[in-house]
Design a protein around this motif. Sequence first.
Motif, PDB file in Angstrom:
ATOM      1  N   GLY A   2      -3.844  14.315  22.209  1.00 41.92           N
ATOM      2  CA  GLY A   2      -3.114  13.742  21.114  1.00 41.92           C
ATOM      3  C   GLY A   2      -3.533  12.328  20.792  1.00 41.92           C
ATOM      4  O   GLY A   2      -3.716  11.969  19.638  1.00 41.92           O
ATOM      5  N   LEU A   3      -3.698  11.498  21.831  1.00 38.76           N
ATOM      6  CA  LEU A   3      -3.996  10.095  21.604  1.00 38.76           C
ATOM      7  C   LEU A   3      -5.122   9.657  22.526  1.00 38.76           C
ATOM      8  O   LEU A   3      -5.143  10.013  23.706  1.00 38.76           O
ATOM      9  CB  LEU A   3      -2.758   9.239  21.843  1.00 38.76           C
ATOM     10  CG  LEU A   3      -2.883   7.774  21.451  1.00 38.76           C
ATOM     11  CD1 LEU A   3      -3.122   7.622  19.945  1.00 38.76           C
ATOM     12  CD2 LEU A   3      -1.640   7.011  21.864  1.00 38.76           C
ATOM     13  N   ASN A   4      -6.036   8.884  21.968  1.00 41.08           N
ATOM     14  CA  ASN A   4      -7.193   8.398  22.705  1.00 41.08           C
ATOM     15  C   ASN A   4      -7.352   6.903  22.444  1.00 41.08           C
ATOM     16  O   ASN A   4      -6.642   6.329  21.630  1.00 41.08           O
ATOM     17  CB  ASN A   4      -8.463   9.109  22.205  1.00 41.08           C
ATOM     18  CG  ASN A   4      -8.343  10.605  22.271  1.00 41.08           C
ATOM     19  OD1 ASN A   4      -8.391  11.186  23.343  1.00 41.08           O
ATOM     20  ND2 ASN A   4      -8.165  11.250  21.115  1.00 41.08           N
ATOM     21  N   LEU A   5      -8.322   6.314  23.122  1.00 46.63           N
ATOM     22  CA  LEU A   5      -8.736   4.944  22.864  1.00 46.63           C
ATOM     23  C   LEU A   5     -10.181   4.969  22.397  1.00 46.63           C
ATOM     24  O   LEU A   5     -10.933   5.885  22.736  1.00 46.63           O
ATOM     25  CB  LEU A   5      -8.644   4.092  24.137  1.00 46.63           C
ATOM     26  CG  LEU A   5      -7.267   3.857  24.718  1.00 46.63           C
ATOM     27  CD1 LEU A   5      -7.374   3.062  26.029  1.00 46.63           C
ATOM     28  CD2 LEU A   5      -6.374   3.117  23.738  1.00 46.63           C
ATOM     29  N   ILE A   6     -10.577   3.943  21.652  1.00 49.09           N
ATOM     30  CA  ILE A   6     -11.959   3.779  21.248  1.00 49.09           C
ATOM     31  C   ILE A   6     -12.340   2.339  21.536  1.00 49.09           C
ATOM     32  O   ILE A   6     -11.532   1.419  21.357  1.00 49.09           O
ATOM     33  CB  ILE A   6     -12.160   4.154  19.754  1.00 49.09           C
ATOM     34  CG1 ILE A   6     -13.636   4.116  19.388  1.00 49.09           C
ATOM     35  CG2 ILE A   6     -11.315   3.299  18.848  1.00 49.09           C
ATOM     36  CD1 ILE A   6     -13.943   4.734  18.031  1.00 49.09           C
ATOM     37  N   LYS A   7     -13.572   2.152  22.029  1.00 45.46           N
ATOM     38  CA  LYS A   7     -14.019   0.822  22.430  1.00 45.46           C
ATOM     39  C   LYS A   7     -15.522   0.717  22.261  1.00 45.46           C
ATOM     40  O   LYS A   7     -16.234   1.695  22.421  1.00 45.46           O
ATOM     41  CB  LYS A   7     -13.651   0.582  23.896  1.00 45.46           C
ATOM     42  CG  LYS A   7     -14.015  -0.783  24.405  1.00 45.46           C
ATOM     43  CD  LYS A   7     -13.157  -1.156  25.572  1.00 45.46           C
ATOM     44  CE  LYS A   7     -13.430  -2.552  26.092  1.00 45.46           C
ATOM     45  NZ  LYS A   7     -13.970  -3.510  25.183  1.00 45.46           N
ATOM     46  N   LEU A   8     -16.006  -0.494  21.931  1.00 46.17           N
ATOM     47  CA  LEU A   8     -17.440  -0.724  21.864  1.00 46.17           C
ATOM     48  C   LEU A   8     -18.011  -0.723  23.275  1.00 46.17           C
ATOM     49  O   LEU A   8     -17.418  -1.279  24.192  1.00 46.17           O
ATOM     50  CB  LEU A   8     -17.750  -2.077  21.212  1.00 46.17           C
ATOM     51  CG  LEU A   8     -17.286  -2.296  19.783  1.00 46.17           C
ATOM     52  CD1 LEU A   8     -17.724  -3.673  19.301  1.00 46.17           C
ATOM     53  CD2 LEU A   8     -17.794  -1.221  18.856  1.00 46.17           C
ATOM     54  N   CYS A   9     -19.156  -0.113  23.438  1.00 45.50           N
ATOM     55  CA  CYS A   9     -19.854  -0.071  24.721  1.00 45.50           C
ATOM     56  C   CYS A   9     -20.935  -1.153  24.687  1.00 45.50           C
ATOM     57  O   CYS A   9     -22.103  -0.885  24.429  1.00 45.50           O
ATOM     58  CB  CYS A   9     -20.454   1.321  24.934  1.00 45.50           C
ATOM     59  SG  CYS A   9     -21.037   1.583  26.608  1.00 45.50           S
ATOM     60  N   VAL A  10     -20.521  -2.376  24.940  1.00 40.38           N
ATOM     61  CA  VAL A  10     -21.405  -3.535  24.834  1.00 40.38           C
ATOM     62  C   VAL A  10     -22.425  -3.505  25.980  1.00 40.38           C
ATOM     63  O   VAL A  10     -22.074  -3.282  27.133  1.00 40.38           O
ATOM     64  CB  VAL A  10     -20.591  -4.844  24.867  1.00 40.38           C
ATOM     65  CG1 VAL A  10     -21.495  -6.054  24.812  1.00 40.38           C
ATOM     66  CG2 VAL A  10     -19.589  -4.865  23.724  1.00 40.38           C
ATOM     67  N   GLY A  11     -23.679  -3.715  25.632  1.00 43.43           N
ATOM     68  CA  GLY A  11     -24.731  -3.778  26.641  1.00 43.43           C
ATOM     69  C   GLY A  11     -25.440  -2.463  26.892  1.00 43.43           C
ATOM     70  O   GLY A  11     -26.423  -2.424  27.613  1.00 43.43           O
ATOM     71  N   CYS A  12     -24.956  -1.386  26.316  1.00 46.44           N
ATOM     72  CA  CYS A  12     -25.612  -0.085  26.466  1.00 46.44           C
ATOM     73  C   CYS A  12     -26.295   0.293  25.158  1.00 46.44           C
ATOM     74  O   CYS A  12     -25.716   0.153  24.087  1.00 46.44           O
ATOM     75  CB  CYS A  12     -24.602   1.001  26.828  1.00 46.44           C
ATOM     76  SG  CYS A  12     -24.031   0.913  28.521  1.00 46.44           S
ATOM     77  N   ASP A  13     -27.515   0.809  25.288  1.00 50.60           N
ATOM     78  CA  ASP A  13     -28.266   1.247  24.116  1.00 50.60           C
ATOM     79  C   ASP A  13     -28.231   2.751  23.928  1.00 50.60           C
ATOM     80  O   ASP A  13     -28.695   3.263  22.909  1.00 50.60           O
ATOM     81  CB  ASP A  13     -29.725   0.803  24.225  1.00 50.60           C
ATOM     82  CG  ASP A  13     -29.874  -0.703  24.090  1.00 50.60           C
ATOM     83  OD1 ASP A  13     -29.030  -1.328  23.412  1.00 50.60           O
ATOM     84  OD2 ASP A  13     -30.824  -1.258  24.669  1.00 50.60           O
ATOM     85  N   SER A  14     -27.714   3.475  24.931  1.00 51.94           N
ATOM     86  CA  SER A  14     -27.719   4.933  24.857  1.00 51.94           C
ATOM     87  C   SER A  14     -26.708   5.508  25.850  1.00 51.94           C
ATOM     88  O   SER A  14     -26.195   4.793  26.719  1.00 51.94           O
ATOM     89  CB  SER A  14     -29.112   5.478  25.189  1.00 51.94           C
ATOM     90  OG  SER A  14     -29.418   5.224  26.555  1.00 51.94           O
ATOM     91  N   ILE A  15     -26.475   6.799  25.714  1.00 52.21           N
ATOM     92  CA  ILE A  15     -25.606   7.488  26.673  1.00 52.21           C
ATOM     93  C   ILE A  15     -26.224   7.415  28.063  1.00 52.21           C
ATOM     94  O   ILE A  15     -25.511   7.243  29.062  1.00 52.21           O
ATOM     95  CB  ILE A  15     -25.373   8.957  26.242  1.00 52.21           C
ATOM     96  CG1 ILE A  15     -24.604   8.999  24.925  1.00 52.21           C
ATOM     97  CG2 ILE A  15     -24.624   9.723  27.318  1.00 52.21           C
ATOM     98  CD1 ILE A  15     -24.471  10.392  24.328  1.00 52.21           C
ATOM     99  N   ASP A  16     -27.552   7.508  28.142  1.00 52.14           N
ATOM    100  CA  ASP A  16     -28.227   7.417  29.442  1.00 52.14           C
ATOM    101  C   ASP A  16     -27.977   6.061  30.101  1.00 52.14           C
ATOM    102  O   ASP A  16     -27.782   5.986  31.318  1.00 52.14           O
ATOM    103  CB  ASP A  16     -29.731   7.658  29.295  1.00 52.14           C
ATOM    104  CG  ASP A  16     -30.059   9.106  28.972  1.00 52.14           C
ATOM    105  OD1 ASP A  16     -29.219   9.992  29.248  1.00 52.14           O
ATOM    106  OD2 ASP A  16     -31.157   9.351  28.442  1.00 52.14           O
ATOM    107  N   ASP A  17     -27.995   4.978  29.313  1.00 54.46           N
ATOM    108  CA  ASP A  17     -27.677   3.652  29.854  1.00 54.46           C
ATOM    109  C   ASP A  17     -26.276   3.633  30.445  1.00 54.46           C
ATOM    110  O   ASP A  17     -26.052   3.096  31.536  1.00 54.46           O
ATOM    111  CB  ASP A  17     -27.749   2.573  28.764  1.00 54.46           C
ATOM    112  CG  ASP A  17     -29.149   2.106  28.469  1.00 54.46           C
ATOM    113  OD1 ASP A  17     -30.093   2.509  29.173  1.00 54.46           O
ATOM    114  OD2 ASP A  17     -29.302   1.323  27.509  1.00 54.46           O
TER     115      ASP A  17
END
Length: 143
Positions: A2-17
């Motif tokens: 129902g409810l989630n959070l969203i946030k910037l992933c600072v310092g990562c360039d990819s999912i692999d990072d």
Amino acid sequence: MGLNLIKLCVGCDSIDDLAEWIDYRVAEAKRAGRPPEHHHVTRMVPKRIDDLLAGGSLYWVIKGTVQVRQRLTDIQPFRDAEGIGRCRLMLEPKLVATEWQPRRPFQGWRYLEAKDAPADLKQGKGQSLPPELAAELAELGVR
């Protein structure tokens, strides 16, 4: 969900990072004799904790697009050494790739209703395009 959070992933360039960072942090905790948990510390404590813990996730914005999520397992308010209130977002270490969804920069985290969250990518349906092209298509609303 129902409810989630969203946030910037600072310092990562990819999912692999991000995956490498999580692996590093979990291994570091094991070496230090702490439980091998993954968490993210934030300044603000969500007020809708019960809604978030009823199956919610933290959606990560990487390079201007939502690309991946992690399930929230707990939310732990605490005070740091300087007495400042903070919050540990306890996360399942498993990353779930999502459809790419463009997002403008913002500070902190935001609530994200399930109806507005990008869908999970189906098993075997990976991001086959180069990241720059996938981001451009997501920005145009094509992908």
